[in-house]
Scaffold this active site. Sequence first.
Site, PDB file in Angstrom:
ATOM      1  N   GLU A  26     -39.038 -14.570   1.032  1.00  0.00           N
ATOM      2  CA  GLU A  26     -40.078 -15.162   0.163  1.00  0.00           C
ATOM      3  C   GLU A  26     -40.872 -16.255   0.882  1.00  0.00           C
ATOM      4  OE1 GLU A  26     -39.390 -18.329  -2.610  1.00  0.00           O
ATOM      5  OE2 GLU A  26     -37.221 -18.000  -2.508  1.00  0.00           O
ATOM      6  N   LYS A  87     -48.265 -21.738  -5.757  1.00  0.00           N
ATOM      7  CA  LYS A  87     -46.993 -21.127  -6.147  1.00  0.00           C
ATOM      8  C   LYS A  87     -47.291 -19.984  -7.115  1.00  0.00           C
ATOM      9  CE  LYS A  87     -42.874 -22.154  -8.839  1.00  0.00           C
ATOM     10  NZ  LYS A  87     -42.329 -23.117  -9.793  1.00  0.00           N
ATOM     11  N   ASP A 139     -37.498 -23.452 -20.988  1.00  0.00           N
ATOM     12  CA  ASP A 139     -37.827 -23.404 -19.564  1.00  0.00           C
ATOM     13  C   ASP A 139     -36.814 -22.512 -18.847  1.00  0.00           C
ATOM     14  OD1 ASP A 139     -38.550 -23.702 -16.965  1.00  0.00           O
ATOM     15  OD2 ASP A 139     -38.545 -25.891 -16.947  1.00  0.00           O
ATOM     16  N   ALA A 142     -39.075 -17.097 -14.666  1.00  0.00           N
ATOM     17  CA  ALA A 142     -39.444 -15.672 -14.690  1.00  0.00           C
ATOM     18  C   ALA A 142     -38.603 -14.870 -13.690  1.00  0.00           C
ATOM     19  CB  ALA A 142     -40.923 -15.511 -14.395  1.00  0.00           C
ATOM     20  N   ASP A 143     -37.931 -15.565 -12.766  1.00  0.00           N
ATOM     21  CA  ASP A 143     -37.033 -14.864 -11.830  1.00  0.00           C
ATOM     22  C   ASP A 143     -35.976 -14.054 -12.598  1.00  0.00           C
ATOM     23  OD1 ASP A 143     -38.375 -16.252  -9.848  1.00  0.00           O
ATOM     24  OD2 ASP A 143     -36.651 -17.501  -9.260  1.00  0.00           O
ATOM     25  N   LYS A 160     -28.835 -23.797  -8.044  1.00  0.00           N
ATOM     26  CA  LYS A 160     -28.696 -25.258  -7.948  1.00  0.00           C
ATOM     27  C   LYS A 160     -28.378 -25.845  -9.301  1.00  0.00           C
ATOM     28  CE  LYS A 160     -31.621 -26.620  -4.210  1.00  0.00           C
ATOM     29  NZ  LYS A 160     -32.905 -26.100  -3.899  1.00  0.00           N
TER      30      LYS A 160
HETATM   31  N1  PSU Z   1     -34.643 -22.807  -6.258  1.00  0.00           N
HETATM   32  C1  PSU Z   1     -34.320 -23.300  -5.060  1.00  0.00           C
HETATM   33  N2  PSU Z   1     -35.235 -23.272  -4.069  1.00  0.00           N
HETATM   34  C2  PSU Z   1     -36.483 -22.734  -4.251  1.00  0.00           C
HETATM   35  C3  PSU Z   1     -36.810 -22.202  -5.535  1.00  0.00           C
HETATM   36  C4  PSU Z   1     -35.864 -22.261  -6.501  1.00  0.00           C
HETATM   37  O1  PSU Z   1     -33.210 -23.778  -4.889  1.00  0.00           O
HETATM   38  O2  PSU Z   1     -37.304 -22.720  -3.324  1.00  0.00           O
HETATM   39  C5  PSU Z   1     -38.161 -21.585  -5.745  1.00  0.00           C
HETATM   40  C6  PSU Z   1     -38.058 -20.051  -5.590  1.00  0.00           C
HETATM   41  O3  PSU Z   1     -39.257 -19.552  -5.047  1.00  0.00           O
HETATM   42  C7  PSU Z   1     -37.911 -19.612  -7.035  1.00  0.00           C
HETATM   43  C8  PSU Z   1     -38.818 -20.579  -7.732  1.00  0.00           C
HETATM   44  O4  PSU Z   1     -38.277 -18.274  -7.277  1.00  0.00           O
HETATM   45  O5  PSU Z   1     -38.591 -21.814  -7.081  1.00  0.00           O
HETATM   46  C9  PSU Z   1     -38.539 -20.669  -9.215  1.00  0.00           C
HETATM   47  O6  PSU Z   1     -39.540 -21.405  -9.852  1.00  0.00           O
HETATM   48  P1  PSU Z   1     -39.618 -21.401 -11.452  1.00  0.00           P
HETATM   49  O7  PSU Z   1     -38.388 -22.107 -11.921  1.00  0.00           O
HETATM   50  O8  PSU Z   1     -40.879 -22.157 -11.781  1.00  0.00           O
HETATM   51  O9  PSU Z   1     -39.670 -19.983 -11.882  1.00  0.00           O
HETATM   52 MN    MN Z   2     -39.835 -22.932 -15.355  1.00  0.00          MN
END
Ligand code: PSU
Ligand code: MN
Length: 304
Positions: A26, A87, A139, A142-143, A160
């Site tokens: 990614e 992003k 919150d 979308a992953d 994390k």
């Molecule tokens: N968690 C991590 N490192 C990261 C991300 C998440 O420990 O770099 C990044 C990844 O690209 C993940 C994104 O897909 O943040 C998720 O963002 P959101 O929660 O806004 O979907």
């Molecule tokens: Mn989010």
Amino acid sequence: MYEKYLEINPEVKEALAAGKAVVALESTIISHGMPYPRNVETALAVEQIVRDNGAVPATIAIIKGKLKVGLTPDEIEYLGSHHDVIKTSRRDIPFILAKGLDGATTVASTMIIADLAGIKVFATGGIGGAHRGAQTTMDISADLQELAHTNVAVVCAGAKSILDIGLTLEYLETQGVPVVGYGTSELPAFYTSKSGYAVDYRIDTPKEVAEAMKAKWDLGLSGGIVVANPIPHEFEMDPAVINKAIEQAVRESEEQGIKGKESTPFLLGRVKELTGGSSLDSNIQLVFSNVKVGAQIAVEFCKL
Ligand code: PSU
Ligand code: MN
């Protein structure tokens, strides 16, 4: 229909056509996850590790409105050193394309583009998930929905604890997404090998992961698999140090009302600042380890 949006570099295209192992990588981790120039150094080193383990790397991003599968070193340098790279998760893709912009792909959008290209294994650091308080804020990354629907195995170092790991696992269970521990029965928590939560299955070899992937998709059970690979012991952080930083980052984000797509980058950025360079070193090492496992799984999957 989608071909006009997609640019697969010649090396990746050739490997896919020949049925060789390819690992997707990614780009949000490059643009938003690490500071320049270590982000670029890491992205290039990661590609070398994929090669050393018998697969072809395909770093994924959107550059000037094109879905790119496989970047040149100059493109990696560009993504890592420009501050206006956006992003990009699932909902953002059409607009980044229509406007001809640069987008760094999250886990969700990297899975989408990998799937379009025919890549089955993707390695990264950590996935997004259900944030603390998600039962009221909603919150949820979308992953997790992408993992529910898109046929790509994602090798990561667990989640994390900026997230609510328990809620994240419940969500994945509801969506039918298997969470596998690679050489462990406990879900790793990114900077540390332990989270206190069990995984669904422990798997000890790349071959067995590949066999499970094949069985899942042969049966039409669409969606991804989370392969959680613990950070190598020697690079683990002191849980007290990292957890203190995470608690403070979460508190500050609540106080400042951080929401939406800013939430994860804010938390990751604050944790990094509060722990100095030590968390960055651990982060880089766990990505190296995940990418190695990802390449090994991709090699085994090709043999099936
Ligand atoms: N968690 C991590 N490192 C990261 C991300 C998440 O420990 O770099 C990044 C990844 O690209 C993940 C994104 O897909 O943040 C998720 O963002 P959101 O929660 O806004 O979907
Ligand atoms: Mn989010």
